[in-house]
Design a protein around this motif. Sequence first.
Motif, mmCIF file in Angstrom:
data_model
loop_
_atom_site.group_PDB
_atom_site.id
_atom_site.type_symbol
_atom_site.label_atom_id
_atom_site.label_comp_id
_atom_site.label_asym_id
_atom_site.label_seq_id
_atom_site.Cartn_x
_atom_site.Cartn_y
_atom_site.Cartn_z
ATOM 1 N N ALA A 25 0.823 -1.209 0.000
ATOM 2 C CA ALA A 25 0.000 0.000 0.000
ATOM 3 C C ALA A 25 0.854 1.256 0.000
ATOM 4 C CB ALA A 25 -0.932 -0.009 1.212
ATOM 5 N N SER A 26 2.071 1.147 -0.475
ATOM 6 C CA SER A 26 2.970 2.299 -0.517
ATOM 7 C C SER A 26 2.329 3.444 -1.301
ATOM 8 C CB SER A 26 4.291 1.922 -1.185
ATOM 9 O OG SER A 26 4.912 0.854 -0.498
ATOM 10 N N GLY A 27 2.372 4.615 -0.718
ATOM 11 C CA GLY A 27 1.875 5.798 -1.406
ATOM 12 C C GLY A 27 0.403 6.071 -1.218
ATOM 13 N N LEU A 28 -0.334 5.177 -0.576
ATOM 14 C CA LEU A 28 -1.763 5.412 -0.363
ATOM 15 C C LEU A 28 -1.980 6.247 0.897
ATOM 16 C CD1 LEU A 28 -3.342 1.907 -1.115
ATOM 17 C CD2 LEU A 28 -3.110 3.869 -2.649
ATOM 18 N N ASP A 29 -2.832 7.261 0.793
ATOM 19 C CA ASP A 29 -3.188 8.033 1.981
ATOM 20 C C ASP A 29 -4.478 7.489 2.576
ATOM 21 O OD1 ASP A 29 -5.210 8.951 0.312
ATOM 22 O OD2 ASP A 29 -4.352 10.966 0.072
ATOM 23 N N ASP A 30 -4.920 8.083 3.693
ATOM 24 C CA ASP A 30 -6.103 7.583 4.392
ATOM 25 C C ASP A 30 -7.335 7.578 3.486
ATOM 26 O OD1 ASP A 30 -4.263 7.707 6.411
ATOM 27 O OD2 ASP A 30 -5.580 8.690 7.850
ATOM 28 N N ALA A 31 -7.526 8.656 2.732
ATOM 29 C CA ALA A 31 -8.706 8.752 1.879
ATOM 30 C C ALA A 31 -8.705 7.664 0.815
ATOM 31 C CB ALA A 31 -8.764 10.135 1.233
ATOM 32 N N ALA A 32 -7.542 7.362 0.263
ATOM 33 C CA ALA A 32 -7.465 6.321 -0.756
ATOM 34 C C ALA A 32 -7.761 4.949 -0.169
ATOM 35 C CB ALA A 32 -6.085 6.337 -1.410
ATOM 36 N N MET A 33 -7.214 4.676 1.017
ATOM 37 C CA MET A 33 -7.471 3.375 1.646
ATOM 38 C C MET A 33 -8.948 3.215 1.988
ATOM 39 S SD MET A 33 -4.051 2.540 3.925
ATOM 40 C CE MET A 33 -3.592 4.190 4.470
ATOM 41 N N LEU A 34 -9.574 4.271 2.479
ATOM 42 C CA LEU A 34 -11.004 4.197 2.778
ATOM 43 C C LEU A 34 -11.817 3.987 1.511
ATOM 44 C CD1 LEU A 34 -13.252 4.381 4.875
ATOM 45 C CD2 LEU A 34 -13.242 6.860 4.559
ATOM 46 N N ARG A 35 -11.456 4.670 0.444
ATOM 47 C CA ARG A 35 -12.173 4.518 -0.819
ATOM 48 C C ARG A 35 -12.031 3.092 -1.348
ATOM 49 N NH1 ARG A 35 -10.112 4.453 -5.602
ATOM 50 N NH2 ARG A 35 -8.180 5.490 -4.947
ATOM 51 N N ILE A 36 -10.829 2.542 -1.285
ATOM 52 C CA ILE A 36 -10.604 1.172 -1.766
ATOM 53 C C ILE A 36 -11.394 0.177 -0.932
ATOM 54 C CG2 ILE A 36 -8.849 -0.634 -1.982
ATOM 55 C CD1 ILE A 36 -6.874 1.687 -2.671
ATOM 56 N N ALA A 37 -11.383 0.352 0.405
ATOM 57 C CA ALA A 37 -12.141 -0.552 1.272
ATOM 58 C C ALA A 37 -13.626 -0.513 0.941
ATOM 59 C CB ALA A 37 -11.915 -0.184 2.733
ATOM 60 N N ALA A 38 -14.145 0.680 0.633
ATOM 61 C CA ALA A 38 -15.558 0.798 0.270
ATOM 62 C C ALA A 38 -15.834 0.117 -1.064
ATOM 63 C CB ALA A 38 -15.958 2.269 0.219
ATOM 64 N N GLU A 39 -14.895 0.236 -2.006
ATOM 65 C CA GLU A 39 -15.082 -0.399 -3.304
ATOM 66 C C GLU A 39 -14.988 -1.916 -3.207
ATOM 67 O OE1 GLU A 39 -12.143 1.393 -5.759
ATOM 68 O OE2 GLU A 39 -13.247 3.277 -6.007
ATOM 69 N N VAL A 40 -14.062 -2.407 -2.380
ATOM 70 C CA VAL A 40 -13.943 -3.860 -2.189
ATOM 71 C C VAL A 40 -15.208 -4.396 -1.532
ATOM 72 C CG1 VAL A 40 -12.671 -5.678 -0.997
ATOM 73 C CG2 VAL A 40 -11.439 -3.832 -2.125
ATOM 74 N N GLY A 41 -15.706 -3.683 -0.513
ATOM 75 C CA GLY A 41 -17.006 -3.999 0.059
ATOM 76 C C GLY A 41 -17.036 -5.048 1.143
ATOM 77 N N HIS A 42 -15.884 -5.623 1.513
ATOM 78 C CA HIS A 42 -15.866 -6.581 2.607
ATOM 79 C C HIS A 42 -15.858 -5.830 3.934
ATOM 80 C CE1 HIS A 42 -15.484 -9.617 -0.344
ATOM 81 N NE2 HIS A 42 -14.208 -9.430 -0.611
ATOM 82 N N SER A 43 -16.069 -6.547 5.029
ATOM 83 C CA SER A 43 -16.153 -5.865 6.315
ATOM 84 C C SER A 43 -14.864 -5.129 6.653
ATOM 85 C CB SER A 43 -16.526 -6.840 7.437
ATOM 86 O OG SER A 43 -15.609 -7.917 7.496
ATOM 87 N N GLU A 44 -13.702 -5.676 6.224
ATOM 88 C CA GLU A 44 -12.432 -4.965 6.359
ATOM 89 C C GLU A 44 -11.506 -5.287 5.197
ATOM 90 O OE1 GLU A 44 -13.741 -4.633 10.598
ATOM 91 O OE2 GLU A 44 -13.509 -6.392 9.315
ATOM 92 N N THR A 45 -10.652 -4.327 4.897
ATOM 93 C CA THR A 45 -9.536 -4.527 3.984
ATOM 94 C C THR A 45 -8.265 -4.114 4.718
ATOM 95 O OG1 THR A 45 -10.832 -4.181 1.956
ATOM 96 C CG2 THR A 45 -8.476 -3.787 1.808
ATOM 97 N N ALA A 46 -7.237 -4.955 4.621
ATOM 98 C CA ALA A 46 -5.959 -4.680 5.284
ATOM 99 C C ALA A 46 -4.969 -4.107 4.277
ATOM 100 C CB ALA A 46 -5.394 -5.953 5.900
ATOM 101 N N PHE A 47 -4.225 -3.112 4.724
ATOM 102 C CA PHE A 47 -3.230 -2.447 3.887
ATOM 103 C C PHE A 47 -1.861 -2.585 4.546
ATOM 104 C CE2 PHE A 47 -7.300 -0.528 3.035
ATOM 105 C CZ PHE A 47 -7.313 -0.333 1.659
ATOM 106 N N VAL A 48 -0.924 -3.200 3.832
ATOM 107 C CA VAL A 48 0.417 -3.430 4.358
ATOM 108 C C VAL A 48 1.348 -2.334 3.841
ATOM 109 C CG1 VAL A 48 2.364 -5.036 4.486
ATOM 110 C CG2 VAL A 48 0.011 -5.913 4.404
ATOM 111 N N LEU A 49 2.042 -1.714 4.773
ATOM 112 C CA LEU A 49 2.973 -0.639 4.448
ATOM 113 C C LEU A 49 4.375 -1.086 4.847
ATOM 114 C CD1 LEU A 49 0.689 2.130 5.891
ATOM 115 C CD2 LEU A 49 1.206 1.839 3.471
#
Length: 285
Positions: A25-49
């Motif tokens: 998840a290099s280079g992703l900010d909070d807004a991007a991670m939240l947007r991706i989690a919403a698009e994926v649609g599962h209860s959680e998405t994990a981002f490894v930095l």
Amino acid sequence: MEILEYVAFSTDPSGGNPAGVVLDASGLDDAAMLRIAAEVGHSETAFVLPPRGAAQPGRESHLDVRYFSPLAEVPFCGHATIATAVAHAQRHGAGERTFRTKAGEVLVATETGPDGSVMATLVSVAPRSEPIPQDVTDRLLAALRWSAEDLDPALPVRAAYAGAWHPVVAAADRARLARLDYDREALAALMAHRGWTTVDLVWRESPSVFHARNPFPPGGVVEDPATGAAAAAFGGYLRTEGLVDTPATLTVHQGYDMGRPSTIRVRVPAGADTGIEVSGTAVAI
């Protein structure tokens, strides 16, 4: 960027709890991670930095991990940790790594079996539990549409923590657990006010076997089919309240009532401040 999808606590993609996994998840900010989690649609998405400047990418002993539901960031997520650990092991090899989460450092070990499947075990942060004020308990039961007669008096209502807070509410019988019809708006408001992640509804089949259901309105999900963080918190609750002889190995069945059967193994060591071990498999969707 590659977005993986894994089911945790099951070897069958139609069971368990699905999670999104982003191993880089290099280079992703909070807004991007939240947007991706919403698009994926599962209860959680994990981002490894991964740490910057690592000599051997993928072989780091410490990984920074953040977890987002479709609606908000959560400090820790058990099933997404298991999914991430398995995905990482399949790409980079099994072994021990420390996940640095917002809840604290979580040791995660993976082991590859003879059939190629990967078993992951996490060790939670130090758990704790505390009483819930009676007026809050009354509001919780009202939102769940439970009565005092629905409760198992041997398992008192408590708030339990092992990286995230979960109220533990024990049903007197399996039939009560099977009937899940709560006031979503009222429960979501109460959980937001108290800082609870999911509600851990449980029924005790035997001293070492439990069934659980986890309403999760703060994450935009009616129910979570497998909740590793709640299982860890529940193990700590049992130890703190003196409801299990330690060391103990427990089995938690979850997701059966919603058609996504999951099996969570929980090991409760002796010692008040030791972390709770949660184990499970994961499979790519």
